[in-house]
Scaffold this motif. Sequence first.
Motif, PDB file in Angstrom:
ATOM      1  N   SER A  37       2.217  -4.626   4.370  1.00  0.00           N
ATOM      2  CA  SER A  37       1.205  -3.601   4.106  1.00  0.00           C
ATOM      3  C   SER A  37       1.666  -2.742   2.945  1.00  0.00           C
ATOM      4  O   SER A  37       2.823  -2.335   2.887  1.00  0.00           O
ATOM      5  N   LYS A  38       0.764  -2.448   2.033  1.00  0.00           N
ATOM      6  CA  LYS A  38       1.126  -1.610   0.884  1.00  0.00           C
ATOM      7  C   LYS A  38       1.439  -0.179   1.312  1.00  0.00           C
ATOM      8  O   LYS A  38       2.058   0.559   0.564  1.00  0.00           O
ATOM      9  N   GLU A  39       1.051   0.221   2.532  1.00  0.00           N
ATOM     10  CA  GLU A  39       1.340   1.569   3.028  1.00  0.00           C
ATOM     11  C   GLU A  39       2.775   1.723   3.517  1.00  0.00           C
ATOM     12  O   GLU A  39       3.139   2.757   4.055  1.00  0.00           O
ATOM     13  N   LEU A  40       3.602   0.712   3.312  1.00  0.00           N
ATOM     14  CA  LEU A  40       4.986   0.756   3.777  1.00  0.00           C
ATOM     15  C   LEU A  40       5.962   1.089   2.662  1.00  0.00           C
ATOM     16  O   LEU A  40       7.139   0.755   2.727  1.00  0.00           O
ATOM     17  N   GLY A  41       5.491   1.741   1.644  1.00  0.00           N
ATOM     18  CA  GLY A  41       6.356   2.201   0.566  1.00  0.00           C
ATOM     19  C   GLY A  41       7.080   1.071  -0.128  1.00  0.00           C
ATOM     20  O   GLY A  41       6.524  -0.005  -0.369  1.00  0.00           O
ATOM     21  N   GLU A  42       8.330   1.300  -0.460  1.00  0.00           N
ATOM     22  CA  GLU A  42       9.123   0.317  -1.194  1.00  0.00           C
ATOM     23  C   GLU A  42       9.268  -0.982  -0.409  1.00  0.00           C
ATOM     24  O   GLU A  42       9.197  -2.066  -0.975  1.00  0.00           O
ATOM     25  N   PHE A  43       9.441  -0.898   0.900  1.00  0.00           N
ATOM     26  CA  PHE A  43       9.537  -2.096   1.735  1.00  0.00           C
ATOM     27  C   PHE A  43       8.261  -2.926   1.587  1.00  0.00           C
ATOM     28  O   PHE A  43       8.305  -4.127   1.362  1.00  0.00           O
ATOM     29  N   GLY A  44       7.103  -2.278   1.716  1.00  0.00           N
ATOM     30  CA  GLY A  44       5.829  -2.985   1.622  1.00  0.00           C
ATOM     31  C   GLY A  44       5.580  -3.586   0.254  1.00  0.00           C
ATOM     32  O   GLY A  44       4.935  -4.629   0.131  1.00  0.00           O
ATOM     33  N   ALA A  45       6.089  -2.942  -0.770  1.00  0.00           N
ATOM     34  CA  ALA A  45       5.916  -3.468  -2.122  1.00  0.00           C
ATOM     35  C   ALA A  45       6.787  -4.699  -2.366  1.00  0.00           C
ATOM     36  O   ALA A  45       6.419  -5.579  -3.138  1.00  0.00           O
ATOM     37  N   ARG A  46       7.926  -4.754  -1.721  1.00  0.00           N
ATOM     38  CA  ARG A  46       8.853  -5.864  -1.948  1.00  0.00           C
ATOM     39  C   ARG A  46       8.716  -6.996  -0.931  1.00  0.00           C
ATOM     40  O   ARG A  46       9.017  -8.142  -1.231  1.00  0.00           O
ATOM     41  N   VAL A  47       8.325  -6.686   0.301  1.00  0.00           N
ATOM     42  CA  VAL A  47       8.274  -7.691   1.370  1.00  0.00           C
ATOM     43  C   VAL A  47       6.819  -8.066   1.618  1.00  0.00           C
ATOM     44  O   VAL A  47       6.075  -7.335   2.271  1.00  0.00           O
TER      45      VAL A  47
END
Length: 190
Positions: A37-47
């Motif tokens: 999910s894009k709402e997960l910050g850096e984690f969401g952007a990378r994973v």
Amino acid sequence: MNSEKLFSSELIIQNDLILIRPLKETDVDAIETISYSKELGEFGARVKSRNDLMEYFDYCLSAKSKKTLYPFMITKKDSQQPVGITMFGNIDFNHKRLEIGWTWIAKKFQGTGINGVCKNLLLDYCFNQIGLRRVEFKIDIKNIKSQRAIEKLGATKEGLLRNYNIQSYGKSEGTYIYSILNEEWGGYNV
């Protein structure tokens, strides 16, 4: 406490609402249910895929074996439903300090106060169980939501580390560093 003792222990930090425990390889399926999910910050952007998630888990567990990060899984205590991940890092027992960070909370739990509960439990553990003098937080200049959340805990913004990280969106303009000192910690207050 020292590094050997910390990394060889299975830290369990909990209250009536949440359980914070060591991240394990077997948690990947549960974490996958709240990932991507894009709402997960850096984690969401990378994973963004199972392969990305497996690489993330390999990174977390490898860092733990190298004693550089202590990754935790956050779950709802009653249902064991996954909530997210957080970590201890930049651990320095000689100077009695560490950093809490690398945190991401599932979209459905964002804005519910659960992140504050988690941070309060971790801070209480750091100051009252480990006996640290200082806990740090580093937050990207563009991550306003996390800056506000840490400020609500009473953290002091100490300054800006310019060009500190490269984020998923590219080169960051900077990272704010925050801290809470042992003498400033008023105890668990959520």
